[in-house]
Design a protein around this motif. Sequence first.
Motif, PDB file in Angstrom:
ATOM      1  N   GLY A 117       0.735  -0.838  -0.212  1.00  0.00           N
ATOM      2  CA  GLY A 117       0.295   0.329   0.799  1.00  0.00           C
ATOM      3  C   GLY A 117       0.856   1.705   0.491  1.00  0.00           C
ATOM      4  N   PHE A 118       2.010   1.298   0.891  1.00  0.00           N
ATOM      5  CA  PHE A 118       3.244   1.951   0.687  1.00  0.00           C
ATOM      6  C   PHE A 118       3.035   2.560  -1.177  1.00  0.00           C
ATOM      7  CE2 PHE A 118       7.056   3.766   0.989  1.00  0.00           C
ATOM      8  CZ  PHE A 118       6.664   5.334   1.694  1.00  0.00           C
ATOM      9  N   LEU A 119       3.967   1.859  -1.380  1.00  0.00           N
ATOM     10  CA  LEU A 119       4.960   1.644  -2.356  1.00  0.00           C
ATOM     11  C   LEU A 119       3.707   2.109  -3.328  1.00  0.00           C
ATOM     12  CD1 LEU A 119       7.323  -1.301  -2.291  1.00  0.00           C
ATOM     13  CD2 LEU A 119       7.099   1.210  -1.165  1.00  0.00           C
ATOM     14  N   LEU A 120       2.589   1.616  -3.015  1.00  0.00           N
ATOM     15  CA  LEU A 120       1.432   1.702  -4.351  1.00  0.00           C
ATOM     16  C   LEU A 120       1.573   3.267  -4.995  1.00  0.00           C
ATOM     17  CD1 LEU A 120      -0.413   0.877  -6.561  1.00  0.00           C
ATOM     18  CD2 LEU A 120      -1.966   1.268  -4.411  1.00  0.00           C
ATOM     19  N   THR A 121       2.112   3.244  -6.761  1.00  0.00           N
ATOM     20  CA  THR A 121       2.547   4.766  -6.968  1.00  0.00           C
ATOM     21  C   THR A 121       1.486   4.152  -8.889  1.00  0.00           C
ATOM     22  OG1 THR A 121       4.516   4.102  -7.831  1.00  0.00           O
ATOM     23  CG2 THR A 121       4.098   5.069  -5.862  1.00  0.00           C
ATOM     24  N   ASP A 122       1.242   5.630  -9.563  1.00  0.00           N
ATOM     25  CA  ASP A 122       0.686   5.653 -10.584  1.00  0.00           C
ATOM     26  C   ASP A 122       1.514   4.852 -11.423  1.00  0.00           C
ATOM     27  OD1 ASP A 122      -1.318   7.776 -10.653  1.00  0.00           O
ATOM     28  OD2 ASP A 122       0.786   8.752  -9.847  1.00  0.00           O
ATOM     29  N   GLU A 123       3.072   4.004 -11.136  1.00  0.00           N
ATOM     30  CA  GLU A 123       3.970   3.679 -12.114  1.00  0.00           C
ATOM     31  C   GLU A 123       3.436   2.485 -11.878  1.00  0.00           C
ATOM     32  OE1 GLU A 123       5.303   7.339 -12.137  1.00  0.00           O
ATOM     33  OE2 GLU A 123       4.574   6.367 -10.534  1.00  0.00           O
ATOM     34  N   LEU A 124       3.336   1.842 -10.315  1.00  0.00           N
ATOM     35  CA  LEU A 124       3.120   0.622  -9.821  1.00  0.00           C
ATOM     36  C   LEU A 124       2.241   0.154 -10.276  1.00  0.00           C
ATOM     37  CD1 LEU A 124       3.912  -1.766  -8.196  1.00  0.00           C
ATOM     38  CD2 LEU A 124       4.023  -0.786  -6.266  1.00  0.00           C
ATOM     39  N   PHE A 125       0.601   0.980 -10.252  1.00  0.00           N
ATOM     40  CA  PHE A 125      -0.108   0.424 -10.850  1.00  0.00           C
ATOM     41  C   PHE A 125      -0.189  -0.022 -12.615  1.00  0.00           C
ATOM     42  CE2 PHE A 125      -4.638   1.391 -12.199  1.00  0.00           C
ATOM     43  CZ  PHE A 125      -5.153  -0.026 -11.884  1.00  0.00           C
ATOM     44  N   ALA A 126       0.115   0.848 -12.692  1.00  0.00           N
ATOM     45  CA  ALA A 126       0.462   0.523 -14.533  1.00  0.00           C
ATOM     46  C   ALA A 126       0.711  -0.896 -14.956  1.00  0.00           C
ATOM     47  CB  ALA A 126       1.922   1.605 -15.489  1.00  0.00           C
ATOM     48  N   ILE A 127       2.125  -1.006 -13.723  1.00  0.00           N
ATOM     49  CA  ILE A 127       2.195  -2.451 -14.128  1.00  0.00           C
ATOM     50  C   ILE A 127       2.027  -3.187 -13.636  1.00  0.00           C
ATOM     51  CG2 ILE A 127       4.916  -3.328 -13.857  1.00  0.00           C
ATOM     52  CD1 ILE A 127       5.974  -1.514 -15.913  1.00  0.00           C
ATOM     53  N   CYS A 128       1.265  -2.952 -12.725  1.00  0.00           N
ATOM     54  CA  CYS A 128       0.891  -4.256 -11.993  1.00  0.00           C
ATOM     55  C   CYS A 128      -0.841  -4.316 -11.825  1.00  0.00           C
ATOM     56  CB  CYS A 128       1.414  -4.664 -10.323  1.00  0.00           C
ATOM     57  SG  CYS A 128       3.498  -4.573 -10.493  1.00  0.00           S
ATOM     58  N   GLY A 129      -1.068  -3.393 -12.037  1.00  0.00           N
ATOM     59  CA  GLY A 129      -3.156  -3.018 -12.016  1.00  0.00           C
ATOM     60  C   GLY A 129      -3.817  -4.191 -12.684  1.00  0.00           C
ATOM     61  N   GLN A 130      -3.176  -4.293 -13.640  1.00  0.00           N
ATOM     62  CA  GLN A 130      -4.000  -5.193 -15.140  1.00  0.00           C
ATOM     63  C   GLN A 130      -3.592  -6.360 -14.776  1.00  0.00           C
ATOM     64  OE1 GLN A 130      -6.147  -3.244 -16.209  1.00  0.00           O
ATOM     65  NE2 GLN A 130      -5.170  -0.989 -14.949  1.00  0.00           N
ATOM     66  N   GLN A 131      -2.810  -7.019 -14.627  1.00  0.00           N
ATOM     67  CA  GLN A 131      -2.497  -8.087 -13.580  1.00  0.00           C
ATOM     68  C   GLN A 131      -3.379  -9.364 -13.375  1.00  0.00           C
ATOM     69  OE1 GLN A 131       1.063  -8.072 -11.624  1.00  0.00           O
ATOM     70  NE2 GLN A 131       1.963  -8.448 -13.281  1.00  0.00           N
ATOM     71  N   ASN A 132      -3.596 -10.031 -13.952  1.00  0.00           N
ATOM     72  CA  ASN A 132      -5.006 -10.834 -13.361  1.00  0.00           C
ATOM     73  C   ASN A 132      -4.185 -11.249 -12.037  1.00  0.00           C
ATOM     74  OD1 ASN A 132      -3.197 -14.140 -13.921  1.00  0.00           O
ATOM     75  ND2 ASN A 132      -4.515 -13.916 -16.322  1.00  0.00           N
ATOM     76  N   ASP A 133      -5.210 -12.562 -11.706  1.00  0.00           N
ATOM     77  CA  ASP A 133      -4.991 -13.518 -10.457  1.00  0.00           C
ATOM     78  C   ASP A 133      -4.337 -14.517 -10.806  1.00  0.00           C
ATOM     79  OD1 ASP A 133      -7.263 -11.561  -8.527  1.00  0.00           O
ATOM     80  OD2 ASP A 133      -8.372 -13.614  -9.103  1.00  0.00           O
ATOM     81  N   LYS A 134      -4.034 -15.247 -11.748  1.00  0.00           N
ATOM     82  CA  LYS A 134      -2.849 -16.041 -11.676  1.00  0.00           C
ATOM     83  C   LYS A 134      -1.224 -14.867 -12.541  1.00  0.00           C
ATOM     84  CE  LYS A 134      -5.750 -19.362 -13.580  1.00  0.00           C
ATOM     85  NZ  LYS A 134      -5.729 -20.412 -14.811  1.00  0.00           N
ATOM     86  N   GLN A 135      -1.350 -14.331 -12.708  1.00  0.00           N
ATOM     87  CA  GLN A 135      -0.280 -13.399 -12.902  1.00  0.00           C
ATOM     88  C   GLN A 135       0.557 -12.712 -11.860  1.00  0.00           C
ATOM     89  OE1 GLN A 135      -2.050 -11.189 -15.866  1.00  0.00           O
ATOM     90  NE2 GLN A 135      -1.097 -11.664 -18.031  1.00  0.00           N
TER      91      GLN A 135
END
Length: 240
Positions: A117-135
């Motif tokens: 939660g602390f590390l969550l940024t726009d950049e981190l969401f761009a990299i990981c936000g669209q990953q599905n549960d398996k990814q």
Amino acid sequence: MSSTLLSQHTYTESKARLFWQGTLAMFPLSVAVLPWGLLAGSFALDAGLNPFESQALSAILFAGSAQLVAIGMMKAGAGLVTMLVTILFITSRHFLYSISMRDKISPLPIRWRLLLGFLLTDELFAICGQQNDKQFNSWYVLGAGLSFYLAWNLATLIGIVAGSLIPQLNQLGLEFAVAATFISIVIPNIKSLSVVAAVLTAIVLSVGLTVIQFGGSLIVASIGAMLAGYVTEKLKGEQI
């Protein structure tokens, strides 16, 4: 016993591999944010903060756009309540990020939820936000988020040092790095008509209202873009 040790060794290697994969995936954005960090460090000094306070701002707040706005408001003599409300609104998009990633992160232990939660940024969401549960993998996300945190703080430190040595460093056009970073984040995610509508609305409103010197252009553009995307999605019956 040897089988157990081998299994633990393999698991450790897997975690390390995922961590470095996340770091590598974030590397282009970590490089792109360097001028932005330089600007934040030098701008903080210019606003009257000492080097320790300037670095602490990046280490604790860790929010580029909010930092620049906060520093600008400090320089303008804005009150604490005004600053807090403004920063809360600017960073409110992280609430949407957290909702989007809730199903993936909520099963994790509390220490992981707080850290990510602390590390969550726009950049981190761009990299990981669209990953599905398996990814999705917490070690991959940690590698991406922690490497970006370290890059941001290193860039801030360089900006503090350079700002004390190079006069008027914050007037060299480094602020374009802010726009360039967000452009590189947004463009790959323009994959539906509703997102196109949101992006175009944000561009038109932000530029148009800035030209006529409307004080709340950022706020109006943000709200207008979200409404445009929502309305378009509902009219077309698509999923973002």
